[in-house]
Design an enzyme around this catalytic site. Sequence first.
Site, short mmCIF file in Angstrom:
data_model
loop_
_atom_site.label_atom_id
_atom_site.label_comp_id
_atom_site.label_asym_id
_atom_site.label_seq_id
_atom_site.Cartn_x
_atom_site.Cartn_y
_atom_site.Cartn_z
N GLY A 27 0.82 -1.21 0.00
CA GLY A 27 0.00 0.00 0.00
C GLY A 27 0.85 1.25 0.00
CB CYS A 28 0.20 4.58 1.48
SG CYS A 28 -1.45 4.76 0.80
CG PHE A 29 4.85 0.84 4.78
CD1 PHE A 29 5.07 1.62 5.90
CD2 PHE A 29 5.73 -0.18 4.50
CE1 PHE A 29 6.15 1.37 6.73
CE2 PHE A 29 6.81 -0.44 5.32
CZ PHE A 29 7.02 0.35 6.44
#
Length: 196
Positions: A27-29
């Site tokens: 994801g955004c990580f």
Amino acid sequence: MPGADYQLTKLLGLRPFVKRYMMYQQGCFAGGTVLHLAKDLAENTKMLMCWLFVLKSLQSHFVALASDTHLDSLVGQALFGDGAAALIVGSDPVPEIEKPIFEMVWTAQPIAPNSKGAIDGHLREAGLTFHLLKDVPVIVSKNIEKALIEAFQPLNISDYNSIFWIAHPGGAAIIDQVEQKFTTTKMGLYSAFFLL
């Protein structure tokens, strides 16, 4: 599998043994992680240039759930869309040839206290489902000031409007909470606050 690294290697005509690091389901990580990894690799390996390609493709995980009990999954699927970005990270540029646009001086991904389970993604038979706590915007706004201080104090920067910094908000509710936080603390960050 094989993944996007294989396809890009072939498409760009790179050597088959070019070093590749792949991260899936982050994801955004993943965006912050690849910046951190590229900075460390470039600074610690002479003449190394890292080409980063980040692809977020959640459309393939979309599941039309018929039940109102999965409303948080629908919200998550609406918030987190597809996107891609690419950049080159290196160190010690050759002035006659390379003209860097930005300098990356520090990277971090702080973990907010009491945030376990605030955003969960689960791969299930029905597809990728999301579970979001309603407190996510409050958790972010409570911790943003501390994160900025920890990031910029070692660099002797207290005027956040004098630099370019990025926060990845995730949605309008988070932007609103962060705006309220900086309005009440009179930190005045809006000329430098760029939202991805």
